[in-house]
Design a protein around this motif. Sequence first.
Motif, PDB file in Angstrom:
ATOM      1  N   ALA A 159      -9.120   9.653 -22.579  1.00 40.40           N
ATOM      2  CA  ALA A 159      -8.834  11.071 -22.366  1.00 40.40           C
ATOM      3  C   ALA A 159      -7.346  11.382 -22.498  1.00 40.40           C
ATOM      4  O   ALA A 159      -6.948  12.532 -22.403  1.00 40.40           O
ATOM      5  CB  ALA A 159      -9.337  11.505 -20.983  1.00 40.40           C
ATOM      6  N   ILE A 261       0.073  19.444  -9.525  1.00 39.98           N
ATOM      7  CA  ILE A 261      -1.390  19.525  -9.595  1.00 39.98           C
ATOM      8  C   ILE A 261      -1.780  20.827 -10.294  1.00 39.98           C
ATOM      9  O   ILE A 261      -2.674  20.850 -11.149  1.00 39.98           O
ATOM     10  CB  ILE A 261      -2.015  19.450  -8.181  1.00 39.98           C
ATOM     11  CG1 ILE A 261      -1.886  18.037  -7.619  1.00 39.98           C
ATOM     12  CG2 ILE A 261      -3.484  19.849  -8.219  1.00 39.98           C
ATOM     13  CD1 ILE A 261      -2.445  17.868  -6.221  1.00 39.98           C
ATOM     14  N   ILE A 268      -5.520  21.186 -18.279  1.00 38.91           N
ATOM     15  CA  ILE A 268      -6.897  20.800 -18.611  1.00 38.91           C
ATOM     16  C   ILE A 268      -7.574  21.977 -19.308  1.00 38.91           C
ATOM     17  O   ILE A 268      -8.236  21.831 -20.330  1.00 38.91           O
ATOM     18  CB  ILE A 268      -7.678  20.397 -17.344  1.00 38.91           C
ATOM     19  CG1 ILE A 268      -7.068  19.140 -16.717  1.00 38.91           C
ATOM     20  CG2 ILE A 268      -9.144  20.138 -17.674  1.00 38.91           C
ATOM     21  CD1 ILE A 268      -7.678  18.760 -15.393  1.00 38.91           C
TER      22      ILE A 268
HETATM   23  C1  HEM Z   1      -2.650  14.077  -7.302  1.00 41.14           C
HETATM   24  C2  HEM Z   1      -3.217  13.437  -8.257  1.00 41.14           C
HETATM   25  C3  HEM Z   1      -4.259  13.975  -9.259  1.00 41.14           C
HETATM   26  C4  HEM Z   1      -5.177  14.972  -9.116  1.00 41.14           C
HETATM   27  C5  HEM Z   1      -5.422  15.837  -7.891  1.00 41.14           C
HETATM   28  C6  HEM Z   1      -5.907  15.047 -10.358  1.00 41.14           C
HETATM   29  C7  HEM Z   1      -6.960  15.913 -10.602  1.00 41.14           C
HETATM   30  C8  HEM Z   1      -7.666  15.980 -11.784  1.00 41.14           C
HETATM   31  C9  HEM Z   1      -8.897  16.699 -11.971  1.00 41.14           C
HETATM   32  C10 HEM Z   1      -9.636  17.513 -10.884  1.00 41.14           C
HETATM   33  C11 HEM Z   1      -9.284  16.521 -13.262  1.00 41.14           C
HETATM   34  C12 HEM Z   1     -10.572  17.069 -13.890  1.00 41.14           C
HETATM   35  C13 HEM Z   1     -11.485  15.910 -14.282  1.00 41.14           C
HETATM   36  C14 HEM Z   1     -11.841  14.972 -13.184  1.00 41.14           C
HETATM   37  O1  HEM Z   1     -12.266  15.430 -12.100  1.00 41.14           O
HETATM   38  O2  HEM Z   1     -11.670  13.753 -13.390  1.00 41.14           O
HETATM   39  C15 HEM Z   1      -8.278  15.714 -13.922  1.00 41.14           C
HETATM   40  C16 HEM Z   1      -8.293  15.349 -15.269  1.00 41.14           C
HETATM   41  C17 HEM Z   1      -7.341  14.495 -15.863  1.00 41.14           C
HETATM   42  N1  HEM Z   1      -6.402  13.753 -15.199  1.00 41.14           N
HETATM   43 FE1  HEM Z   1      -5.904  13.960 -13.265  1.00 41.14          FE
HETATM   44  N2  HEM Z   1      -5.404  14.129 -11.235  1.00 41.14           N
HETATM   45  C18 HEM Z   1      -4.402  13.441 -10.601  1.00 41.14           C
HETATM   46  C19 HEM Z   1      -3.673  12.385 -11.128  1.00 41.14           C
HETATM   47  C20 HEM Z   1      -3.804  11.897 -12.430  1.00 41.14           C
HETATM   48  C21 HEM Z   1      -3.242  10.654 -12.910  1.00 41.14           C
HETATM   49  C22 HEM Z   1      -2.478   9.648 -12.056  1.00 41.14           C
HETATM   50  C23 HEM Z   1      -3.559  10.564 -14.250  1.00 41.14           C
HETATM   51  C24 HEM Z   1      -3.181   9.475 -15.234  1.00 41.14           C
HETATM   52  C25 HEM Z   1      -2.023   8.966 -15.374  1.00 41.14           C
HETATM   53  C26 HEM Z   1      -4.309  11.747 -14.595  1.00 41.14           C
HETATM   54  C27 HEM Z   1      -4.779  12.044 -15.865  1.00 41.14           C
HETATM   55  C28 HEM Z   1      -5.735  12.972 -16.144  1.00 41.14           C
HETATM   56  C29 HEM Z   1      -6.234  13.268 -17.462  1.00 41.14           C
HETATM   57  C30 HEM Z   1      -5.754  12.647 -18.792  1.00 41.14           C
HETATM   58  C31 HEM Z   1      -7.239  14.230 -17.294  1.00 41.14           C
HETATM   59  C32 HEM Z   1      -8.096  14.860 -18.387  1.00 41.14           C
HETATM   60  C33 HEM Z   1      -9.368  14.078 -18.407  1.00 41.14           C
HETATM   61  C34 HEM Z   1     -10.330  14.484 -19.489  1.00 41.14           C
HETATM   62  O3  HEM Z   1      -9.984  15.367 -20.273  1.00 41.14           O
HETATM   63  O4  HEM Z   1     -11.418  13.872 -19.517  1.00 41.14           O
HETATM   64  N3  HEM Z   1      -4.463  12.529 -13.455  1.00 41.14           N
HETATM   65  N4  HEM Z   1      -7.299  15.391 -12.977  1.00 41.14           N
END
Ligand code: HEM
Lengths: 531, 164
Positions: A159, A261, A268
């Motif tokens: 992703a 956040i 997204i």
């Molecule tokens: C406080 C920390 C974080 C929060 C609250 C958060 C929250 C979210 C949420 C709610 C989504 C929607 C999809 C899902 O529920 O998996 C998402 C997608 C995503 N997150 Fe996070 N995230 C955090 C940290 C991170 C970290 C550490 C990474 C990677 C280094 C990351 C990379 C991504 C990516 C690339 C997507 C898009 C996924 C897709 O398109 O399938 N996020 N995030």
Amino acid sequence: MSNVGGEHQTSHKPLRERSIGDEGALGEFGSNLISTPVALRDSIVRHGKPTSDRAKSQTIFSNFFLHILPVRTHLHAIKATTTLGLGVATFVLFIILCVTGVLLMVYYKPSVDQAYASMLDIMHVVPTGRLIRNVHRWSAHAMVACVMLHMARAFYTAAYKRPRAFNWVIGMGLFVLTLGLSFTGYLLPWDQLAFWAVTIGANIAQSPQELTDALGMTQYFDIGLWQKEVLLGAHQVGQEALIRFYVLHIMVLPVVTAILIGVHFWRIRKDGGLARPSHADASSQEMPALASEPAPLKSYGLMAMMKDKTPAVNREMRHTITTWPNVMYVIGAASMVTVLAMLLLGYFFDAPLTEMANPNVPENPAKAPWYFLGLQELVSYSAFMGGVAIPAIVVLGLALVPYLDREKEDVGLWFSGARGRRVTFVSGLFAAATVIGMLWFTVSFGWLRNWETTAHVPQIVITLFNPGTVLVALFAMWSVATVRFMNSTRMGAIALFTCFVVGFVILTYFATVHRGPNWDFYWSQSDWPVH
Amino acid sequence: MAADNNHIETSQRFAPPATRRDFLGLAATWSAIVAFVMAMLGALRLPMPSVFPESNSRVKLGRPDRFALGSATYFSKLRLWLFRDEAGFKAISSVCTHLGCVAERGVDGQYLCPCHGSKFDEIGAVKGGPAPKGLVWVDLSLSPEGWIVADTLSDVDPKTVLQA
Ligand code: HEM
Ligand code: FES
């Protein structure tokens, strides 16, 4: 109404002629009063019941809190195996931490003389204090775990690829912030565990001296000392450090995290929703028929939201469902499971609180929280390499993944298919073998310092060549070899990430279970010497 | 991008000389940026302390005659060992140079750090473990009234001895 010059003005005429017996203003007032609840609701929710597709869209679209969501969501996005609910769980944990954190602030006193006593108060006197503190502590651990798992999920489903590359970088920022929040919170109880974990952490900040000393430039450029002084406001962990950590923990880091956040979620949307494989749109399987009614008021705005080759006409609609209520159920379920798990943990297990901090007697062993224990094992080879250089390389390397692997492969597929599953499996075996081999070697034979009999090994050699750096070098070679033999940067990335994950897990396990007093090796805690 | 340039009117290929208006606009933008960055840097100066709580790092340990010849005395608040032998007084800090735990001095006079197992010999030189350098020898001096004073923030070359 001004009354210029004290002139008397004639009273206003009534707006409407009324007579007694007529349904006058009073009657209107009465019926207004009766219908106020309905009028209030209609003024808040400015659309009908979400029964039609149009009203469902408006429910999402016109609500401040929900409008970050699209009005329609792709079916792939709400499949349980797509996200495993980990992003939502992380977010919910962040909210839980904010709420319980504010409650704890009501009684907590950030002073070296009172902090520990206020923790005891919270545990034993404050109504519900124990539960709130437990939930806060367990949620902090869970958030670290979830953010790591969420990152692994995003990685293995590819992703991070265009156009989501920068959101991956923002994710890395959130990862580091989450660790920072945990680390700063760790000091606040002012118990032995806190004091010594943070003493070690602060001295890791100082450890670049290991390098500058070896290069003979510490006198001119002492970045290590500077970092420690900024962090602690002193040379030892004390009142200054406690206040600094408190400010970071309750204000700076949460605010920055909340903003990031927001950006993370916003992107997204802008990136066209969650990553999904191309066959998710082309599947021959009929999707549930949709009563298609052009829903949103501002459809042009929605088209602009979707990054795609063509405007989404019917094709898009075929595989989507209305966000209200379908996605709401999914988010609601993930949130409830998270909250319930934290409440149960908090109810049945107390968060640890050791004796009050004593700067003269270290805990033995002084172990950091679990997510830093892998690093602590590396730090026991070289403070600078294990505490600064290797973590920096890992974070930087991870942040660069989307830029180094730009293969236009299918996204949204776990492990990118069978080939990737094989690479993951083999890399996992390789990493497990090297890490266990390295640990076994170090425990049985020691390292340079244990072999020097006459010749003194210079510190710079130990800094640059130790079990930790050897592991990192082996992992890097393995992934370069994978790029070469599989002729694919994605496979190389999978190899490297898998090595990193397996290394992290084994080192964490090893330091938790097999390291005892004086950081010596023990098969289990029952073998520890009794003091 | 030379190929692309060929499609552009010659008059546009060369940047037109900056007008007074452009110049003023750019100057204003950049001064705003510089001012902002300087303000931020200035604000960030605040957390960088100029006075440390332990600034008064000179501590009286006692009169020389309090310490018998051949004695080793531990000052636990200062995390400091004071030794007296024929040559005079010497002071070694028990703070581990690896990551700041307090090393324990064993009966053999060697130091062992509980945190990651660094070992030091009787004069504080590294014998094993991850410590990058030997234990610190702390500066000793005599106060005008003849007390032994340790300056816990300044170190001296190992084997420096105070004669008293
Ligand atoms: C406080 C920390 C974080 C929060 C609250 C958060 C929250 C979210 C949420 C709610 C989504 C929607 C999809 C899902 O529920 O998996 C998402 C997608 C995503 N997150 Fe996070 N995230 C955090 C940290 C991170 C970290 C550490 C990474 C990677 C280094 C990351 C990379 C991504 C990516 C690339 C997507 C898009 C996924 C897709 O398109 O399938 N996020 N995030
Ligand atoms: S702090 Fe002494 S060995 Fe690490």
